[in-house]
Scaffold this active site. Structure first.
Site, PDB file in Angstrom:
ATOM      1  N   CYS B 106       0.881  -1.166   0.000  1.00 42.14           N
ATOM      2  CA  CYS B 106       0.000   0.000   0.000  1.00 42.14           C
ATOM      3  C   CYS B 106       0.914   1.209   0.000  1.00 42.14           C
ATOM      4  CB  CYS B 106      -0.904   0.005   1.234  1.00 42.14           C
ATOM      5  SG  CYS B 106      -1.838   1.545   1.409  1.00 42.14           S
ATOM      6  N   CYS B 109      -0.585   4.300   2.228  1.00 44.91           N
ATOM      7  CA  CYS B 109      -0.602   4.214   3.699  1.00 44.91           C
ATOM      8  C   CYS B 109      -0.216   2.804   4.114  1.00 44.91           C
ATOM      9  CB  CYS B 109      -1.937   4.646   4.275  1.00 44.91           C
ATOM     10  SG  CYS B 109      -3.388   3.984   3.446  1.00 44.91           S
ATOM     11  N   SER B 110      -1.150   2.003   4.614  1.00 44.48           N
ATOM     12  CA  SER B 110      -0.781   0.652   5.032  1.00 44.48           C
ATOM     13  C   SER B 110      -1.979  -0.285   4.926  1.00 44.48           C
ATOM     14  CB  SER B 110      -0.238   0.662   6.457  1.00 44.48           C
ATOM     15  OG  SER B 110      -1.190   1.238   7.330  1.00 44.48           O
ATOM     16  N   CYS B 111      -2.803  -0.133   3.875  1.00 47.51           N
ATOM     17  CA  CYS B 111      -3.995  -0.947   3.716  1.00 47.51           C
ATOM     18  C   CYS B 111      -3.623  -2.429   3.616  1.00 47.51           C
ATOM     19  CB  CYS B 111      -4.772  -0.511   2.484  1.00 47.51           C
ATOM     20  SG  CYS B 111      -5.413   1.166   2.663  1.00 47.51           S
TER      21      CYS B 111
END
Lengths: 95, 203
Positions: B106, B109-111
């Site tokens: 991602c 962000c950090s999906c």
């Protein structure tokens, strides 16, 4: 918005610079790709991130890009390598 | 030395934690979220671990019809095994084969498919992984110990919030006749992100 996008369509990502929250990564703006899948409609994050209701929902498309097209000659990998990114339809134009 | 200069990621995490807690307090003060909602989300994420994703993968390895459903309708397919995904994110599954290797990142962000695998590993959230995986995936995979042959396509999946991605790793050779539970033991978290292959069976 024109004709709804579907799998197999050749598209180009709009190269727009916007100063609000959006989910179109910089490195694919202006790049050509192919719609591989339409995930369905989701609330518009560009509205929701700024207190809006996210409506109308927009269709989210999984778009396939050649890595060599995205990064140019700087890409160190195989010619066949791909990048898949989920892009909202209002960022996509038929090529 | 280590005492005087703590590793950068510790300092970075400390600053981020302070910032996140400040944002959380503001959101609660303004009535946007409640402390109970935050606790509930954390609690739900912790209910799941990579062992849950491994069960899904093992079923797909032994049941071709299930695999097909998993690839076309992941929410429905994991639901068959009793896993209910959160309503704010869909799940999609990409299949690794002899010809193509998928790896998920991602970049924004950090999906992550938290409602199936639990919270993401710290490295998945690091700037280094998020920036490098998309532009030099083969080098990053090599650092994870995975050499992808030139003839195999590497497909990077840049995930965002609405659709979370799970990699269906290749079934290791030498696993014919193994049951689902034994197969699931070979499926690691990293293999479902795509930075590793599933483990080979014990000889």
């Amino acid at each position: 918005m024109g004709v709804a996008l579907q799998a197999g369509d050749a598209v180009t990502v709009r190269a727009a610079e916007v100063d609000h929250h959006h989910r179109t990564p910089w490195f694919i703006k202006g790049k050509a790709g192919t719609v591989r899948r339409v995930h369905g409609a989701f609330p518009n994050p560009e509205s929701r991130a700024h207190g809006g209701d996210g409506l109308p929902k927009l269709r989210l498309c999984q778009v396939e890009f050649r890595q060599a097209d995205v990064w140019g000659t700087g890409y160190r990998g195989a010619d066949a390598d791909l990048l898949l990114a989920d892009i909202f339809e209002h960022w996509l134009e038929h090529s | 030395m280590a005492h005087e200069h703590p590793p950068l990621h510790h300092a970075e995490r400390g600053k981020r934690a302070t910032r996140i807690l400040a944002i959380q307090r503001l959101l609660i003060d303004k009535g946007v979220i409640t402390a109970d909602e935050v606790d509930d989300i954390i609690e739900r994420a912790r209910e799941r671990t990579p062992a849950d994703g491994a069960k899904v993968v093992a079923r797909a390895w032994v049941d071709d019809a299930y695999r097909a459903r998993l690839l076309s309708d992941a929410r429905g397919a994991v639901g068959e095994l009793g896993y209910r995904l959160s309503h704010d994110a869909e799940l999609a599954v990409v299949e690794n084969t002899a010809d193509v290797h998928h790896v998920v990142v991602c970049t924004l962000c950090s999906c992550y498919p938290t409602s199936l695998l639990g919270p993401p590993p710290d490295w998945y959230k690091s700037f280094a992984y998020r920036q490098r995986a998309v532009v030099e995936p083969r080098a990053v995979l090599r650092e994870f110990g995975l050499e992808v042959a030139d003839g195999v396509r590497v497909t990077v999946v840049d995930s965002t919030a609405d659709v979370r991605y799970l990699v269906l790793p290749r079934r290791p050779s030498g696993t014919q006749g193994m049951g689902e539970d034994a197969l699931a033991d070979l499926v690691t978290r990293d293999s479902m992100i795509g930075v590793a292959q599933a483990r080979p069976p014990k000889p």
